[in-house]
Design a protein around this motif. Sequence first.
Motif, PDB file in Angstrom:
ATOM      1  N   THR A  18       6.662  -8.646   6.395  1.00  0.00           N
ATOM      2  CA  THR A  18       5.951  -7.429   6.326  1.00  0.00           C
ATOM      3  C   THR A  18       6.781  -6.254   6.636  1.00  0.00           C
ATOM      4  O   THR A  18       7.770  -6.447   7.531  1.00  0.00           O
ATOM      5  CB  THR A  18       4.867  -7.173   6.883  1.00  0.00           C
ATOM      6  OG1 THR A  18       4.785  -7.452   8.471  1.00  0.00           O
ATOM      7  CG2 THR A  18       3.696  -8.234   6.569  1.00  0.00           C
ATOM      8  N   GLU A  52      -2.632 -10.468   3.912  1.00  0.00           N
ATOM      9  CA  GLU A  52      -3.194 -11.230   2.717  1.00  0.00           C
ATOM     10  C   GLU A  52      -4.090 -12.279   2.976  1.00  0.00           C
ATOM     11  O   GLU A  52      -3.909 -12.936   4.105  1.00  0.00           O
ATOM     12  CB  GLU A  52      -1.784 -11.732   1.720  1.00  0.00           C
ATOM     13  CG  GLU A  52      -1.212 -10.570   1.268  1.00  0.00           C
ATOM     14  CD  GLU A  52       0.024 -11.135   0.475  1.00  0.00           C
ATOM     15  OE1 GLU A  52       0.471 -12.297   0.761  1.00  0.00           O
ATOM     16  OE2 GLU A  52       0.413 -10.320  -0.494  1.00  0.00           O
ATOM     17  N   ILE A  69      -0.767  -4.525   7.606  1.00  0.00           N
ATOM     18  CA  ILE A  69      -1.164  -5.117   6.299  1.00  0.00           C
ATOM     19  C   ILE A  69      -1.272  -6.700   6.259  1.00  0.00           C
ATOM     20  O   ILE A  69      -0.350  -7.375   7.114  1.00  0.00           O
ATOM     21  CB  ILE A  69       0.115  -4.844   5.258  1.00  0.00           C
ATOM     22  CG1 ILE A  69      -0.240  -5.299   3.648  1.00  0.00           C
ATOM     23  CG2 ILE A  69       1.208  -5.600   5.651  1.00  0.00           C
ATOM     24  CD1 ILE A  69       0.528  -4.701   2.719  1.00  0.00           C
ATOM     25  N   ALA A 101       3.136   0.322   3.562  1.00  0.00           N
ATOM     26  CA  ALA A 101       3.367  -1.009   4.048  1.00  0.00           C
ATOM     27  C   ALA A 101       3.571  -1.954   2.864  1.00  0.00           C
ATOM     28  O   ALA A 101       3.021  -1.790   1.978  1.00  0.00           O
ATOM     29  CB  ALA A 101       2.198  -1.469   4.916  1.00  0.00           C
ATOM     30  N   SER A 102       4.175  -3.099   3.118  1.00  0.00           N
ATOM     31  CA  SER A 102       4.473  -3.999   2.149  1.00  0.00           C
ATOM     32  C   SER A 102       4.430  -5.566   2.798  1.00  0.00           C
ATOM     33  O   SER A 102       4.618  -5.827   3.908  1.00  0.00           O
ATOM     34  CB  SER A 102       5.958  -3.684   1.484  1.00  0.00           C
ATOM     35  OG  SER A 102       6.112  -2.729   0.623  1.00  0.00           O
ATOM     36  N   TYR A 154      -5.262  -6.599   2.536  1.00  0.00           N
ATOM     37  CA  TYR A 154      -5.888  -5.405   3.265  1.00  0.00           C
ATOM     38  C   TYR A 154      -4.836  -4.768   3.895  1.00  0.00           C
ATOM     39  O   TYR A 154      -3.728  -4.939   4.123  1.00  0.00           O
ATOM     40  CB  TYR A 154      -6.536  -6.314   4.630  1.00  0.00           C
ATOM     41  CG  TYR A 154      -7.532  -7.116   3.977  1.00  0.00           C
ATOM     42  CD1 TYR A 154      -7.516  -8.689   4.035  1.00  0.00           C
ATOM     43  CD2 TYR A 154      -8.839  -6.797   3.719  1.00  0.00           C
ATOM     44  CE1 TYR A 154      -8.212  -9.762   3.678  1.00  0.00           C
ATOM     45  CE2 TYR A 154      -9.936  -7.681   3.393  1.00  0.00           C
ATOM     46  CZ  TYR A 154      -9.640  -9.214   3.315  1.00  0.00           C
ATOM     47  OH  TYR A 154     -10.618 -10.056   2.659  1.00  0.00           O
ATOM     48  N   LEU A 155      -5.338  -3.253   4.552  1.00  0.00           N
ATOM     49  CA  LEU A 155      -4.718  -2.652   5.365  1.00  0.00           C
ATOM     50  C   LEU A 155      -5.571  -2.056   6.307  1.00  0.00           C
ATOM     51  O   LEU A 155      -6.407  -1.316   6.354  1.00  0.00           O
ATOM     52  CB  LEU A 155      -3.998  -1.412   4.481  1.00  0.00           C
ATOM     53  CG  LEU A 155      -3.170  -0.353   5.230  1.00  0.00           C
ATOM     54  CD1 LEU A 155      -1.977  -1.132   5.540  1.00  0.00           C
ATOM     55  CD2 LEU A 155      -2.876   1.050   4.452  1.00  0.00           C
ATOM     56  N   TRP A 187       0.878  -0.924  -0.058  1.00  0.00           N
ATOM     57  CA  TRP A 187       0.020   0.007   0.095  1.00  0.00           C
ATOM     58  C   TRP A 187       0.900   1.076   0.049  1.00  0.00           C
ATOM     59  O   TRP A 187       1.816   1.148   0.793  1.00  0.00           O
ATOM     60  CB  TRP A 187      -0.963  -0.087   1.278  1.00  0.00           C
ATOM     61  CG  TRP A 187      -2.039  -0.977   1.229  1.00  0.00           C
ATOM     62  CD1 TRP A 187      -1.918  -2.358   1.779  1.00  0.00           C
ATOM     63  CD2 TRP A 187      -3.371  -0.821   0.770  1.00  0.00           C
ATOM     64  NE1 TRP A 187      -2.916  -2.788   1.450  1.00  0.00           N
ATOM     65  CE2 TRP A 187      -4.010  -2.051   0.685  1.00  0.00           C
ATOM     66  CE3 TRP A 187      -3.887   0.143  -0.208  1.00  0.00           C
ATOM     67  CZ2 TRP A 187      -5.286  -2.210   0.205  1.00  0.00           C
ATOM     68  CZ3 TRP A 187      -5.355   0.131  -0.444  1.00  0.00           C
ATOM     69  CH2 TRP A 187      -5.846  -1.205  -0.446  1.00  0.00           C
ATOM     70  N   TYR A 218       6.959  -1.620   7.244  1.00  0.00           N
ATOM     71  CA  TYR A 218       5.783  -0.195   7.389  1.00  0.00           C
ATOM     72  C   TYR A 218       6.890   0.795   7.113  1.00  0.00           C
ATOM     73  O   TYR A 218       8.151   0.623   7.736  1.00  0.00           O
ATOM     74  CB  TYR A 218       5.156  -0.668   8.666  1.00  0.00           C
ATOM     75  CG  TYR A 218       4.338  -1.719   8.690  1.00  0.00           C
ATOM     76  CD1 TYR A 218       4.717  -2.996   9.350  1.00  0.00           C
ATOM     77  CD2 TYR A 218       2.967  -1.817   8.330  1.00  0.00           C
ATOM     78  CE1 TYR A 218       3.864  -4.160   9.261  1.00  0.00           C
ATOM     79  CE2 TYR A 218       1.970  -2.794   8.368  1.00  0.00           C
ATOM     80  CZ  TYR A 218       2.495  -4.021   9.066  1.00  0.00           C
ATOM     81  OH  TYR A 218       1.617  -4.972   9.160  1.00  0.00           O
ATOM     82  N   CYS A 223      -3.337   0.387  -3.717  1.00  0.00           N
ATOM     83  CA  CYS A 223      -2.977  -0.781  -3.788  1.00  0.00           C
ATOM     84  C   CYS A 223      -1.529  -1.034  -4.889  1.00  0.00           C
ATOM     85  O   CYS A 223      -1.880  -0.362  -6.145  1.00  0.00           O
ATOM     86  CB  CYS A 223      -4.047  -1.686  -3.714  1.00  0.00           C
ATOM     87  SG  CYS A 223      -3.585  -3.399  -3.749  1.00  0.00           S
TER      88      CYS A 223
END
Length: 121
Positions: free
Chosen positions: A54, A68, A66, A46-47, A76-77, A33, A56, A92
């Motif tokens: 993850t 999945e 974040i 975030a990834s 999602y976030l 995101w 941030y 996204c």
Amino acid sequence: QEQLVESGGGSVQAGGSLRLSCAYSLYPLCTGWFRQAPGKERERVASVHTDSSTSYAESVQGRFIISEDDGKKTVYLQMNSLKPEDTAMYYCAADFSLPRCRATPWTPSNWGHGTQVTVSS
């Protein structure tokens, strides 16, 4: 290019929460995101990396999560304790190439159209 469809933006008061969703049709190797506020550059929020770890941005660490759901093909976030400075268009992003996912900085090749988040004080 893969189509990414965001939803879940809106207006909320400071301290509130929102959850953004991003649906895709293929399984990406990495997702993330990003956000862009008026007059500012787009920044990564975030990834989810290729090993499912993850990361941030410092500004959202401890407030945003974040995640999945592979079954739903959705990332999602979850945004908690929102602040007025979180106000931005949220995008996204995803990639399906290992070299692209591992690039630093990551410059995604697939983007959604964005969803607006507005936080009032």
